[in-house]
Structure formats: C-alpha cells, structure tokens
Write a protein that holds these residues in place. Structure first.
Motif, PDB file in Angstrom:
ATOM      1  N   ALA A   1       0.846  -1.195   0.000  1.00 50.95           N
ATOM      2  CA  ALA A   1       0.000   0.000   0.000  1.00 50.95           C
ATOM      3  C   ALA A   1       0.877   1.238   0.000  1.00 50.95           C
ATOM      4  N   ALA A   2       0.473   2.221  -0.759  1.00 52.34           N
ATOM      5  CA  ALA A   2       1.246   3.464  -0.815  1.00 52.34           C
ATOM      6  C   ALA A   2       0.936   4.306   0.415  1.00 52.34           C
ATOM      7  N   GLY A   3       1.937   4.453   1.258  1.00 52.81           N
ATOM      8  CA  GLY A   3       1.800   5.345   2.404  1.00 52.81           C
ATOM      9  C   GLY A   3       1.031   4.767   3.560  1.00 52.81           C
ATOM     10  N   THR A   4       1.589   3.808   4.264  1.00 53.73           N
ATOM     11  CA  THR A   4       0.954   3.291   5.455  1.00 53.73           C
ATOM     12  C   THR A   4       1.467   4.051   6.668  1.00 53.73           C
ATOM     13  N   ALA A   5       0.550   4.401   7.543  1.00 53.91           N
ATOM     14  CA  ALA A   5       0.867   5.100   8.797  1.00 53.91           C
ATOM     15  C   ALA A   5       1.709   6.348   8.556  1.00 53.91           C
ATOM     16  N   GLY A   6       1.402   7.087   7.487  1.00 50.43           N
ATOM     17  CA  GLY A   6       2.087   8.342   7.246  1.00 50.43           C
ATOM     18  C   GLY A   6       3.450   8.213   6.594  1.00 50.43           C
ATOM     19  N   SER A   7       3.916   6.992   6.311  1.00 46.31           N
ATOM     20  CA  SER A   7       5.224   6.839   5.683  1.00 46.31           C
ATOM     21  C   SER A   7       5.052   6.552   4.200  1.00 46.31           C
ATOM     22  N   THR A   8       6.019   6.973   3.415  1.00 45.78           N
ATOM     23  CA  THR A   8       5.990   6.733   1.983  1.00 45.78           C
ATOM     24  C   THR A   8       6.929   5.588   1.669  1.00 45.78           C
ATOM     25  N   PRO A   9       6.417   4.541   1.021  1.00 45.80           N
ATOM     26  CA  PRO A   9       7.317   3.440   0.655  1.00 45.80           C
ATOM     27  C   PRO A   9       8.417   3.952  -0.278  1.00 45.80           C
ATOM     28  N   ARG A  10       9.613   3.450  -0.108  1.00 45.07           N
ATOM     29  CA  ARG A  10      10.754   3.869  -0.916  1.00 45.07           C
ATOM     30  C   ARG A  10      11.271   2.664  -1.698  1.00 45.07           C
ATOM     31  N   GLN A  11      11.602   2.903  -2.952  1.00 43.25           N
ATOM     32  CA  GLN A  11      12.114   1.828  -3.798  1.00 43.25           C
ATOM     33  C   GLN A  11      13.636   1.883  -3.830  1.00 43.25           C
ATOM     34  N   LEU A  12      14.251   0.705  -3.679  1.00 46.26           N
ATOM     35  CA  LEU A  12      15.701   0.629  -3.780  1.00 46.26           C
ATOM     36  C   LEU A  12      16.096   0.867  -5.233  1.00 46.26           C
TER      37      LEU A  12
ATOM     38  N   ALA B   1      13.170  -7.536  -3.598  1.00 45.90           N
ATOM     39  CA  ALA B   1      14.210  -7.505  -2.566  1.00 45.90           C
ATOM     40  C   ALA B   1      13.866  -8.472  -1.442  1.00 45.90           C
ATOM     41  N   VAL B   2      14.904  -8.960  -0.794  1.00 47.97           N
ATOM     42  CA  VAL B   2      14.755  -9.802   0.391  1.00 47.97           C
ATOM     43  C   VAL B   2      15.420  -9.054   1.542  1.00 47.97           C
ATOM     44  N   ALA B   3      14.633  -8.774   2.567  1.00 48.94           N
ATOM     45  CA  ALA B   3      15.156  -8.086   3.751  1.00 48.94           C
ATOM     46  C   ALA B   3      15.470  -9.122   4.818  1.00 48.94           C
ATOM     47  N   ILE B   4      16.628  -8.965   5.410  1.00 48.85           N
ATOM     48  CA  ILE B   4      17.009  -9.851   6.512  1.00 48.85           C
ATOM     49  C   ILE B   4      17.511  -8.987   7.662  1.00 48.85           C
ATOM     50  N   PRO B   5      17.430  -9.492   8.879  1.00 47.75           N
ATOM     51  CA  PRO B   5      17.980  -8.730  10.001  1.00 47.75           C
ATOM     52  C   PRO B   5      19.472  -8.458   9.788  1.00 47.75           C
ATOM     53  N   ALA B   6      19.907  -7.277  10.164  1.00 46.02           N
ATOM     54  CA  ALA B   6      21.295  -6.861   9.946  1.00 46.02           C
ATOM     55  C   ALA B   6      22.303  -7.831  10.565  1.00 46.02           C
ATOM     56  N   ARG B   7      21.944  -8.476  11.659  1.00 48.20           N
ATOM     57  CA  ARG B   7      22.887  -9.392  12.312  1.00 48.20           C
ATOM     58  C   ARG B   7      23.238 -10.593  11.433  1.00 48.20           C
ATOM     59  N   LEU B   8      22.348 -10.962  10.479  1.00 44.48           N
ATOM     60  CA  LEU B   8      22.611 -12.110   9.605  1.00 44.48           C
ATOM     61  C   LEU B   8      23.413 -11.742   8.358  1.00 44.48           C
ATOM     62  N   GLY B   9      23.420 -10.470   7.989  1.00 47.24           N
ATOM     63  CA  GLY B   9      24.094 -10.041   6.763  1.00 47.24           C
ATOM     64  C   GLY B   9      25.540 -10.487   6.651  1.00 47.24           C
ATOM     65  N   PRO B  10      26.371 -10.190   7.662  1.00 47.96           N
ATOM     66  CA  PRO B  10      27.777 -10.592   7.567  1.00 47.96           C
ATOM     67  C   PRO B  10      27.973 -12.108   7.506  1.00 47.96           C
ATOM     68  N   LEU B  11      27.006 -12.868   7.976  1.00 47.16           N
ATOM     69  CA  LEU B  11      27.106 -14.331   7.914  1.00 47.16           C
ATOM     70  C   LEU B  11      26.779 -14.863   6.520  1.00 47.16           C
ATOM     71  N   LEU B  12      25.967 -14.119   5.769  1.00 51.27           N
ATOM     72  CA  LEU B  12      25.565 -14.555   4.431  1.00 51.27           C
ATOM     73  C   LEU B  12      26.639 -14.328   3.374  1.00 51.27           C
ATOM     74  N   ILE B  13      27.261 -13.168   3.391  1.00 49.72           N
ATOM     75  CA  ILE B  13      28.169 -12.772   2.312  1.00 49.72           C
ATOM     76  C   ILE B  13      29.235 -13.829   1.990  1.00 49.72           C
ATOM     77  N   PRO B  14      29.971 -14.349   2.971  1.00 45.61           N
ATOM     78  CA  PRO B  14      31.027 -15.308   2.592  1.00 45.61           C
ATOM     79  C   PRO B  14      30.494 -16.660   2.099  1.00 45.61           C
TER      80      PRO B  14
ATOM     81  N   ALA C   1      14.108   6.719   4.817  1.00 44.54           N
ATOM     82  CA  ALA C   1      14.857   7.062   3.602  1.00 44.54           C
ATOM     83  C   ALA C   1      15.356   5.760   2.978  1.00 44.54           C
ATOM     84  N   VAL C   2      15.812   5.833   1.744  1.00 45.74           N
ATOM     85  CA  VAL C   2      16.395   4.658   1.102  1.00 45.74           C
ATOM     86  C   VAL C   2      17.693   4.317   1.835  1.00 45.74           C
ATOM     87  N   PRO C   3      17.843   3.070   2.269  1.00 37.00           N
ATOM     88  CA  PRO C   3      19.089   2.700   2.944  1.00 37.00           C
ATOM     89  C   PRO C   3      20.281   2.870   2.000  1.00 37.00           C
ATOM     90  N   PRO C   4      21.460   3.155   2.543  1.00 37.16           N
ATOM     91  CA  PRO C   4      22.635   3.304   1.692  1.00 37.16           C
ATOM     92  C   PRO C   4      23.077   1.979   1.074  1.00 37.16           C
TER      93      PRO C   4
END
Length: 151
Positions: free
Chosen positions: A27-38, A52-65, A111-114
């Motif tokens: 949905a466009a704009g839930t709870a006052g926020s605007t969805p942002r596209q990567l 996109a697949v979002a994962i908790p930040a703690r798992l990111g470094p474990l996935l890359i290698p 905002a769009v994550p870096p």
C-alpha cells in the motif's frame, strides 16, 4: 490467454503470477510513511525486474562469505536488503525472519538505505536460490521442496 471448454477463459501461468502480484502490492503510504524503492545503481540494468529480500542486519555478515555471487545490498541499522530478480518468491516461502518485498520497496524506512555492496558488472542481482538456501541453513529452516507433503 485462450478459450477452454465451452468458451471459458483459460489463464496462463504468467497471467496468474501477475494477478497474484497485484494482490500483494504494498500500500502506498501506510501510517504516514511513503514506501521507498531501492534504486538500481548507475551503470547497471535490471532486465528481470527487481524485488528484494530483507534480513535482520545481524545475519548479513554471515551470508556474504557463503554466497557464490553477491549483488546489490542496501543496509541500515536493522536490515540488509538484497536485490533479486522479480518473482524470486514464486513457489518459495522465504524463511523467517526474512521478508520478501515485490518491486524492491522498503515500506517502513524513513529514507532509502545506503548501498553497502555493488557487484562488478552490470547486473544488480544476488542469485535467489543460493540466497534462499543459505538463509534456510542460517535459520535452521528446511527448504520448502524438502518438506514432507501431506495428502
């Protein structure tokens, strides 16, 4: 599309997937926020579309290698967002706590994550099957196709 028995319309698999996508569009704009596209970085193309697949930040470094190829990854304090080809959730249940989003839309971000990682070449994708299998392994989830089927 074609006509089936007695003039009934027969829908192809592509049409059914597109219809299903329409039901799950954020949905466009839930709870006052605007969805942002990567965004796809300059110099890259996305001929297969982007989800996109979002994962908790703690798992990111474990996935890359553990992955044979890492595509574009965006990250904020709480999540890492992996760009995959559109429809990479077809016939897959991504394991919790992963979250699959169509259109590479980040629904609750201010905002769009870096961009954390940009691959060499022109394609932004992380291959979805290795990503899925690695997430299953890290979360202790049995892949969907390995689970028993009940009648």
């Amino acid at each position: 599309m074609s006509r089936g028995h007695r003039g009934a319309q027969v829908l192809g698999l592509d049409t059914l997937v597109r219809l299903r996508r329409g039901l799950h569009t954020p949905a466009a704009g839930t709870a006052g926020s605007t969805p942002r596209q990567l965004p796809v970085p300059d110099g890259m193309t996305a001929p297969l579309g982007c989800d996109a697949v979002a994962i908790p930040a703690r798992l990111g470094p474990l996935l890359i290698p553990r992955l044979p190829r890492v595509g574009c990854v965006y990250a904020d304090e709480t999540h890492w967002w992996w760009i995959v080809p559109a429809d990479s959730d077809y016939a897959l249940e991504w394991p919790a706590p992963a979250r699959y989003v169509t259109g590479a839309v980040v629904p609750d971000a201010p905002a769009v994550p870096p961009l954390l990682h940009k691959p060499d070449g022109t394609l932004p994708y992380t291959p979805p099957i290795p990503l899925y299998l690695t997430l299953c392994r890290l979360t202790g989830t049995t892949p969907a196709w390995s689970r028993p089927v009940s009648a």
